[in-house]
Scaffold this active site. Structure first.
Site, PDB file in Angstrom:
ATOM      1  N   ARG A 146      -8.975   4.320   9.427  1.00 50.05           N
ATOM      2  CA  ARG A 146      -8.646   2.937   9.901  1.00 50.05           C
ATOM      3  C   ARG A 146      -9.945   2.487  10.198  1.00 50.05           C
ATOM      4  O   ARG A 146      -9.891   1.006  10.538  1.00 50.05           O
ATOM      5  CB  ARG A 146      -7.554   3.055  10.996  1.00 50.05           C
ATOM      6  CG  ARG A 146      -6.921   1.727  11.185  1.00 50.05           C
ATOM      7  CD  ARG A 146      -5.873   1.852  12.327  1.00 50.05           C
ATOM      8  NE  ARG A 146      -6.071   2.849  13.389  1.00 50.05           N
ATOM      9  CZ  ARG A 146      -7.127   2.314  14.553  1.00 50.05           C
ATOM     10  NH1 ARG A 146      -7.485   0.816  14.548  1.00 50.05           N
ATOM     11  NH2 ARG A 146      -7.416   3.057  15.425  1.00 50.05           N
ATOM     12  N   ARG A 172      -2.903  -8.993  13.907  1.00 53.58           N
ATOM     13  CA  ARG A 172      -3.014  -7.702  13.263  1.00 53.58           C
ATOM     14  C   ARG A 172      -3.858  -7.744  12.112  1.00 53.58           C
ATOM     15  O   ARG A 172      -4.769  -6.756  11.964  1.00 53.58           O
ATOM     16  CB  ARG A 172      -1.546  -7.134  12.868  1.00 53.58           C
ATOM     17  CG  ARG A 172      -0.740  -6.369  13.966  1.00 53.58           C
ATOM     18  CD  ARG A 172       0.328  -5.566  13.351  1.00 53.58           C
ATOM     19  NE  ARG A 172       1.157  -5.769  12.495  1.00 53.58           N
ATOM     20  CZ  ARG A 172       2.399  -6.684  12.770  1.00 53.58           C
ATOM     21  NH1 ARG A 172       2.603  -6.724  14.069  1.00 53.58           N
ATOM     22  NH2 ARG A 172       3.160  -7.048  11.959  1.00 53.58           N
ATOM     23  N   ARG A 221      10.109 -12.117   6.933  1.00 59.26           N
ATOM     24  CA  ARG A 221      10.762 -11.152   6.764  1.00 59.26           C
ATOM     25  C   ARG A 221      12.083 -11.122   7.981  1.00 59.26           C
ATOM     26  O   ARG A 221      11.420 -11.709   8.982  1.00 59.26           O
ATOM     27  CB  ARG A 221       9.999  -9.614   6.842  1.00 59.26           C
ATOM     28  CG  ARG A 221      10.560  -8.493   6.543  1.00 59.26           C
ATOM     29  CD  ARG A 221       9.538  -7.298   6.519  1.00 59.26           C
ATOM     30  NE  ARG A 221       8.599  -6.945   7.815  1.00 59.26           N
ATOM     31  CZ  ARG A 221       7.680  -6.195   7.558  1.00 59.26           C
ATOM     32  NH1 ARG A 221       7.414  -5.599   6.459  1.00 59.26           N
ATOM     33  NH2 ARG A 221       6.885  -5.993   8.671  1.00 59.26           N
ATOM     34  N   ARG A 239      11.698 -10.005  13.888  1.00 60.81           N
ATOM     35  CA  ARG A 239      11.346  -8.961  14.617  1.00 60.81           C
ATOM     36  C   ARG A 239      10.095  -9.689  15.466  1.00 60.81           C
ATOM     37  O   ARG A 239       9.324 -10.509  14.986  1.00 60.81           O
ATOM     38  CB  ARG A 239      10.864  -7.833  14.214  1.00 60.81           C
ATOM     39  CG  ARG A 239      11.505  -6.634  13.843  1.00 60.81           C
ATOM     40  CD  ARG A 239      10.717  -5.359  13.601  1.00 60.81           C
ATOM     41  NE  ARG A 239      11.562  -4.338  12.768  1.00 60.81           N
ATOM     42  CZ  ARG A 239      11.128  -4.263  11.462  1.00 60.81           C
ATOM     43  NH1 ARG A 239      10.306  -4.739  10.902  1.00 60.81           N
ATOM     44  NH2 ARG A 239      12.036  -3.470  10.946  1.00 60.81           N
ATOM     45  N   LYS A 257       0.759  -1.061  -0.031  1.00 60.24           N
ATOM     46  CA  LYS A 257       0.001  -0.022   0.033  1.00 60.24           C
ATOM     47  C   LYS A 257       0.814   1.141  -0.055  1.00 60.24           C
ATOM     48  O   LYS A 257       0.621   2.223  -0.772  1.00 60.24           O
ATOM     49  CB  LYS A 257      -1.021  -0.034   1.231  1.00 60.24           C
ATOM     50  CG  LYS A 257      -1.948   0.914   1.324  1.00 60.24           C
ATOM     51  CD  LYS A 257      -3.022   0.382   2.098  1.00 60.24           C
ATOM     52  CE  LYS A 257      -2.658   0.013   3.622  1.00 60.24           C
ATOM     53  NZ  LYS A 257      -2.263   1.042   4.487  1.00 60.24           N
TER      54      LYS A 257
END
Ligand SMILES: [Zn+2]
Length: 222
Positions: free
Chosen positions: A92, A172, A129, A161, A17
């Site tokens: 949001r 999320r 990632r 992470r 995005k």
């Protein structure tokens, strides 16, 4: 001449995005505003809503709707509305979308673009990632450093992470789903929603987005 488009870009984390929002903004010569930018600009101006938003961000918390709405009211006025913009990460929640709609009165949004990338794909992108602890260089399990776990550029340790674990990402994504489905319905009912396939090369996805904007945006409209 006419004006620039007023666009909202929706999409899951990891859908690309941010990249597409910037490309659209460059293409039309309008401002790309992420939620973070919006709050940072307000904080830098020292508005009370901006400073309040900054306190939540500094604490690593989501900025509550009431504060977001005050920031938006300060920002979305006169000249800014005429120049056009690409919003990324905002609205949001449904109350934020409704508030934006109210504030834009007379200068309606041209289009909300929903960048569709299936959950499995964004999950693999984010959960795969890896990042260098020392210099922040990013890798992916599909594109690892030359020596496993060691950064190519600085020799630092390459790790996952905490908030990139599959579990954290899943959480999320679920939250995103809950909050965004009502926004999608809202724009759909206004006749302002276009779903765009977000799978493929950056350039191809960008062409699909521009194609939708061209169909819905009239630079001569108020
Ligand atoms: Zn490094």
């Amino acid at each position: 001449m006419g004006r620039g488009p007023r666009l909202v870009l929706l999409g899951r984390q990891g859908a690309g995005k941010g990249t597409q929002a910037q490309l659209l903004a460059d293409n039309y010569g309008v401002e790309h505003l992420s939620t973070g930018d919006l709050f940072r600009a307000a904080a830098a101006e020292g508005t009370s809503a901006g400073l309040e938003a900054k306190r939540f961000m500094d604490a690593g918390e989501l900025v509550p709707d009431a504060t977001v709405i005050r920031v938006v009211e300060d920002r979305f006025t006169g000249d800014f509305l005429n120049r056009g913009f690409v919003l990324d990460g905002f609205p949001r929640t449904l109350p934020q979308a409704e508030e934006l709609h109210r504030v834009l009165d007379g200068h309606p949004l041209d289009l909300a673009l929903d960048l569709e990338v299936p959950t499995e794909i964004v999950l693999r992108r984010i959960a795969g990632r890896r990042v260098c602890e020392k210099c922040g260089a990013t890798y992916h399990v599909d594109m690892p450093p030359a020596t496993e776990g060691v950064c190519d550029s600085c020799g630092g340790r390459v790790v996952q992470r905490d908030d990139d674990t599959e579990e954290a990402v899943q959480r999320r994504l679920e939250l995103y789903e809950q909050e965004t489905v009502p926004i999608i319905d809202f724009y759909c009912n206004l006749g302002k929603l276009s779903a765009v396939d977000g799978i493929g090369e950056t350039d191809d996805v960008f062409k699909r987005l521009v194609d939708q904007v061209e169909q819905h945006f009239d630079p001569q409209s108020p």
